[in-house]
Design an enzyme around this catalytic site. Structure first.
Site, short mmCIF file in Angstrom:
data_model
loop_
_atom_site.label_atom_id
_atom_site.label_comp_id
_atom_site.label_asym_id
_atom_site.label_seq_id
_atom_site.Cartn_x
_atom_site.Cartn_y
_atom_site.Cartn_z
N HIS A 12 -1.13 4.33 -0.40
CA HIS A 12 -1.08 4.23 1.08
C HIS A 12 0.36 4.10 1.60
O HIS A 12 0.58 3.52 2.67
CB HIS A 12 -1.96 3.08 1.57
CG HIS A 12 -1.55 1.71 1.10
ND1 HIS A 12 -2.46 0.73 0.75
CD2 HIS A 12 -0.33 1.12 0.95
CE1 HIS A 12 -1.81 -0.37 0.41
NE2 HIS A 12 -0.52 -0.16 0.53
N HIS A 59 -0.92 -5.79 5.70
CA HIS A 59 0.51 -6.03 5.41
C HIS A 59 1.19 -6.79 6.54
O HIS A 59 2.37 -6.61 6.80
CB HIS A 59 1.24 -4.71 5.19
CG HIS A 59 0.78 -3.91 4.01
ND1 HIS A 59 -0.44 -3.28 3.96
CD2 HIS A 59 1.39 -3.63 2.83
CE1 HIS A 59 -0.56 -2.64 2.81
NE2 HIS A 59 0.54 -2.84 2.11
N HIS A 193 3.99 -0.63 -8.60
CA HIS A 193 5.21 -0.63 -7.78
C HIS A 193 5.63 -2.06 -7.47
O HIS A 193 4.83 -2.98 -7.48
CB HIS A 193 5.09 0.19 -6.50
CG HIS A 193 4.12 -0.25 -5.44
ND1 HIS A 193 2.78 -0.33 -5.63
CD2 HIS A 193 4.32 -0.59 -4.14
CE1 HIS A 193 2.17 -0.69 -4.50
NE2 HIS A 193 3.10 -0.87 -3.58
N GLU A 240 -2.04 -4.32 -5.74
CA GLU A 240 -2.94 -3.66 -4.78
C GLU A 240 -4.08 -2.95 -5.50
O GLU A 240 -5.07 -2.54 -4.88
CB GLU A 240 -2.15 -2.65 -3.92
CG GLU A 240 -1.24 -3.34 -2.93
CD GLU A 240 -0.39 -2.39 -2.09
OE1 GLU A 240 0.13 -2.83 -1.06
OE2 GLU A 240 -0.22 -1.20 -2.47
C1 DHB Z 1 5.60 1.17 -0.04
C2 DHB Z 1 4.46 0.89 -0.77
C3 DHB Z 1 3.44 0.11 -0.21
O1 DHB Z 1 2.30 -0.23 -0.87
C4 DHB Z 1 3.55 -0.37 1.06
O2 DHB Z 1 2.52 -1.07 1.57
C5 DHB Z 1 4.70 -0.12 1.80
C6 DHB Z 1 5.73 0.65 1.25
C7 DHB Z 1 6.68 2.02 -0.60
O3 DHB Z 1 6.64 2.35 -1.79
O4 DHB Z 1 7.57 2.43 0.16
FE FE Z 2 1.05 -1.61 0.31
#
Ligand code: DHB
Ligand code: FE
Length: 316
Positions: A12, A59, A193, A240
């Protein structure tokens, strides 16, 4: 009876919204990612779901660190987006299915999930981006949604077991719903991530592929990871994946993988797209002896929530 036709897992990342606004889908950076949705578009056009139950994490648009529910569910007939500060256009609203929301809430609370019930709820990029990916174009999205928010932000987070069981509770409620609708279940975010700290930019392809493999046929095996162990493997925001666990839990039938795309990186993220098909299992097929074929999945022993298991070792 509602029919759960399948599940979709998708990233997302907000910058996808910028790429869509600027028409960059065929750009060399973006095309390996957007092409992964061609299959999804064909599948959705064939299956024509009426409703999407969407598991995601807020978020900071609805909930901030001062008040952050572990599990929250929308019970509205419309969900608006607002500017989150990512520099992407504010999205059109999504239609809700408040009747279905209340049905799910009754089952969830009955099963011991103390949901925060939101008769007003904003949807952030964790829902608007997946919706725009699944149904591109300017017209209204062709499904109603039920948003379910899982805290993946402020510790302590719910365990993988708890999220799988949350999804199972939703799945049982859908199986028992008396309206004849087709439902898809969506889990957003991930995969590996980390956006901040010493490991910013961290991605773990091997672990992502393990998670995707296990999600299909043996999601319970992933419950062996504690939240700290999962974050070590997937990064602080890789957790997530809890949304994907809940999505998988809601698939109550025979599940098979119809499609997968995995691409590194989109922004800071390993971007994954998955379609899981769900074929309802009849009472006979799973050995139910309740004698109530029609509502078997809501009543028989096979539909009970499975308790957490603690296996001996974590796979590499
Ligand atoms: C990014 C990833 C995310 O899950 C998010 O909520 C906001 C930014 C990113 O990789 O830029
Ligand atoms: Fe996110």
């Amino acid at each position: 009876m509602a029919r759960i036709i399948g599940g979709i897992g998708t990233t997302h990342v907000p910058s996808i919204g910028k790429a869509i606004a600027e028409g960059l889908q065929s750009d060399p950076y973006w095309s390996p990612f957007f092409r992964g949705f061609d299959y999804v578009h064909g599948w959705l056009a064939r299956e024509k779901p009426d409703v999407a139950v969407v598991f995601s994490n807020d978020h900071g648009l609805n909930f901030f660190l001062d008040k952050l529910p572990t599990f929250a569910v929308g019970a509205a007939n419309e969900y608006r987006n607002e500017d989150e500060g990512w520099g992407i256009p504010v999205s059109k609203p999504a239609a809700g299915d408040a009747d279905l929301s209340w049905h799910l809430i009754n089952q969830l609370v009955g099963d011991g999930f103390d949901m925060t019930i939101c008769q007003e709820m904003l949807i952030d990029h964790a829902i608007t981006i997946p919706m725009s990916l699944m149904w591109p174009g300017k017209a209204a999205w062709p499904v109603k949604i039920v948003p379910i928010s899982i805290n993946t932000v402020q510790h302590p987070l719910p365990s993988l077991t708890r999220c799988l069981n949350l999804g199972r509770s939703v799945g049982r409620a859908l199986d028992a719903y008396d309206k004849d609708i087709k439902v898809i279940v969506v889990g957003t975010g991930g995969l590996s991530h980390q956006l901040d700290g010493e490991r910013a930019g961290f991605i773990n392809k091997e672990f992502d592929l393990l998670c995707m493999d296990k999600l299909v046929n043996n999601p319970d095996e992933l419950t062996r990871y504690s939240i700290p162990e999962f974050i070590e493997q997937a990064g602080a925001q890789g957790v997530e994946f809890l949304n994907w666990m809940a999505m998988r839990g809601a698939l109550t039938g025979k599940v098979s993988e119809a499609h997968r795309n995995y691409h590194i990186p989109i922004s800071n993220t390993a971007a994954a797209t998955m379609v899981l098909e769900n074929v309802p299992v009849t009472a006979k097929a799973h050995g139910c002896t309740s004698g109530k074929e029609a509502d078997c999945c809501g009543t028989c022993v096979n539909s009970k929530i499975t308790p957490a298991k603690k296996p001996e070792q974590i796979p590499a």
